[in-house]
Write an enzyme that holds these catalytic residues in place. Sequence first.
Site, PDB file in Angstrom:
ATOM      1  N   CYS A  73       0.795  -1.227   0.000  1.00 22.91           N
ATOM      2  CA  CYS A  73       0.000   0.000   0.000  1.00 22.91           C
ATOM      3  C   CYS A  73       0.828   1.278   0.000  1.00 22.91           C
ATOM      4  O   CYS A  73       0.278   2.357  -0.183  1.00 22.91           O
ATOM      5  CB  CYS A  73      -0.913   0.017   1.226  1.00 22.91           C
ATOM      6  N   GLN A  74       2.134   1.168   0.186  1.00 26.69           N
ATOM      7  CA  GLN A  74       2.939   2.368   0.434  1.00 26.69           C
ATOM      8  C   GLN A  74       2.738   3.472  -0.600  1.00 26.69           C
ATOM      9  O   GLN A  74       2.652   4.650  -0.254  1.00 26.69           O
ATOM     10  CB  GLN A  74       4.432   2.009   0.508  1.00 26.69           C
TER      11      GLN A  74
END
Length: 195
Positions: A73-74
Amino acid sequence: MRTFYEFFAGGGMARAGLGDGWKCLFANDFDRKKAATYQRNWGDKEMLADDIRNIRSEQLPIHADLIWGSFPCQDLSLAGGGAGLKGNRSGTFWPFIDIIQRLRKEGRAPAIIALENVVGTLTSHKGSDFAAICRSLKDLGYRYGAFVVDAALFLPHSRPRLFFIAVRNDLVPFGSNDKPNSPWHTSSLRKAYEA
């Protein structure tokens, strides 16, 4: 018994949630510490610690009913750098889709694809990353829907997550609903869908 592959598996929380009615055939995570945790939790038989970009469809045993992908998700997170699906981490969504495309060509497309990520996916690149995920699922030959689940509905801790569930087009749906339902279809999800 239903079967599944678990990509971006971490410690195997999707496996824990699926429970005893599902059999894991293959699990993957690129992080060796996470893979070691998975192996402590579930044994070392199914886990392959490697970058998803290196995985070939031949490494996946037989046929799975479900492919689960909690891709990084970064780059999609509101706290991240904003690279979205073009980023090095969240961009691993594309090799994941490539694997499913290869399975499809081999006649091994799963009945269901489940994806999980942060709600920032809805607004990343003004919604174009959300649209790209939707388009990818459609192009693979799946009907899909998205919903948001916040842990605060069950625990004293807010952690909203975006889920996509995609069902292969040749399968009969089992209770789909085209109308939004609260709390699963948040205003931000409805706005992304409408866009």
